[in-house]
Write a protein that holds these residues in place. Structure first.
Motif, mmCIF file in Angstrom:
data_model
loop_
_atom_site.group_PDB
_atom_site.id
_atom_site.type_symbol
_atom_site.label_atom_id
_atom_site.label_comp_id
_atom_site.label_asym_id
_atom_site.label_seq_id
_atom_site.Cartn_x
_atom_site.Cartn_y
_atom_site.Cartn_z
ATOM 1 N N LYS A 3 -42.622 111.560 -23.288
ATOM 2 C CA LYS A 3 -42.321 110.519 -22.304
ATOM 3 C C LYS A 3 -41.010 109.824 -22.649
ATOM 4 O O LYS A 3 -40.698 109.627 -23.809
ATOM 5 C CB LYS A 3 -43.457 109.512 -22.259
ATOM 6 C CG LYS A 3 -44.731 110.134 -21.743
ATOM 7 C CD LYS A 3 -45.798 109.086 -21.561
ATOM 8 C CE LYS A 3 -47.042 109.800 -21.078
ATOM 9 N NZ LYS A 3 -47.777 109.049 -20.117
ATOM 10 N N GLU A 5 -38.016 106.634 -21.381
ATOM 11 C CA GLU A 5 -37.792 105.351 -20.728
ATOM 12 C C GLU A 5 -36.299 105.223 -20.446
ATOM 13 O O GLU A 5 -35.467 105.717 -21.213
ATOM 14 C CB GLU A 5 -38.217 104.192 -21.639
ATOM 15 C CG GLU A 5 -39.688 104.128 -21.925
ATOM 16 C CD GLU A 5 -40.475 103.394 -20.850
ATOM 17 O OE1 GLU A 5 -39.930 102.483 -20.219
ATOM 18 O OE2 GLU A 5 -41.650 103.744 -20.671
ATOM 19 N N PRO A 93 -39.963 103.170 -16.672
ATOM 20 C CA PRO A 93 -40.489 104.489 -17.033
ATOM 21 C C PRO A 93 -39.728 105.588 -16.300
ATOM 22 O O PRO A 93 -39.271 105.392 -15.175
ATOM 23 C CB PRO A 93 -41.951 104.432 -16.579
ATOM 24 C CG PRO A 93 -41.996 103.354 -15.553
ATOM 25 C CD PRO A 93 -40.903 102.385 -15.881
ATOM 26 N N VAL A 94 -39.589 106.720 -16.955
ATOM 27 C CA VAL A 94 -38.927 107.884 -16.374
ATOM 28 C C VAL A 94 -39.972 108.982 -16.274
ATOM 29 O O VAL A 94 -40.579 109.351 -17.279
ATOM 30 C CB VAL A 94 -37.739 108.336 -17.252
ATOM 31 C CG1 VAL A 94 -37.140 109.630 -16.741
ATOM 32 C CG2 VAL A 94 -36.689 107.239 -17.329
ATOM 33 N N SER A 95 -40.190 109.484 -15.062
ATOM 34 C CA SER A 95 -41.244 110.488 -14.898
ATOM 35 C C SER A 95 -40.787 111.896 -15.277
ATOM 36 O O SER A 95 -41.544 112.660 -15.856
ATOM 37 C CB SER A 95 -41.796 110.475 -13.475
ATOM 38 O OG SER A 95 -40.767 110.719 -12.548
ATOM 39 N N ASP A 96 -39.557 112.254 -14.969
ATOM 40 C CA ASP A 96 -39.058 113.595 -15.274
ATOM 41 C C ASP A 96 -37.598 113.518 -15.676
ATOM 42 O O ASP A 96 -36.845 112.704 -15.158
ATOM 43 C CB ASP A 96 -39.169 114.512 -14.049
ATOM 44 C CG ASP A 96 -40.603 114.758 -13.635
ATOM 45 O OD1 ASP A 96 -41.385 115.204 -14.489
ATOM 46 O OD2 ASP A 96 -40.928 114.499 -12.467
#
Length: 128
Positions: A3, A5, A93-96
């Motif tokens: 994950k 950020e 948040p960064v999903s991809d």
């Protein structure tokens, strides 16, 4: 990849080096700088007792979620509101993500390439 950020820091014009130096201390690798203009006004200046400089720069840094808090803390110490940069920082948040490499990802790629059969081995195995 784990994950990630997005750490965003908005500072007075000319202080992005403070942001990146601080972020690197906590393990960040690089960032992107965008220029902008703040919309602060005289009432805000009086209320908070801080001179508001309209020319701003934003530093965008993608970091592993595991070091996000450390990066934000270091940025606050090195370029926060109590410094000449008068920076504020936050994360999203960064999903991809594509196009990023990390030391761990680079090591894994090298390991995969070392274990992958050569072209000659592939052809020999195809003939069996």
């Amino acid at each position: 990849m784990g994950k990630n950020e997005l750490v965003v820091c908005i500072v007075n014009h000319g202080f992005t080096d403070l942001v990146m130096e601080s972020a690197r201390k906590a393990g960040a690798r690089g960032g992107t700088v965008l220029t902008g203009r703040g919309t602060g006004n005289k009432e805000m200046e009086k209320l908070f007792g801080v001179a508001i400089t309209p020319e701003k720069e934003m530093v965008l840094i993608i970091v592993p979620a595991s070091i996000r808090d450390a990066v934000l803390k270091e940025i606050n110490v090195g370029a926060g509101m109590e410094t000449p940069g008068q920076g504020i920082a936050f994360s999203l948040p960064v999903s991809d993500v594509v196009g990023l490499s990390s030391p761990m990802a680079e090591d894994a790629l090298k390991e995969d390439n070392a274990q992958a059969p050569s072209e000659g081995e592939k052809q020999a195995n195809d003939g069996e």
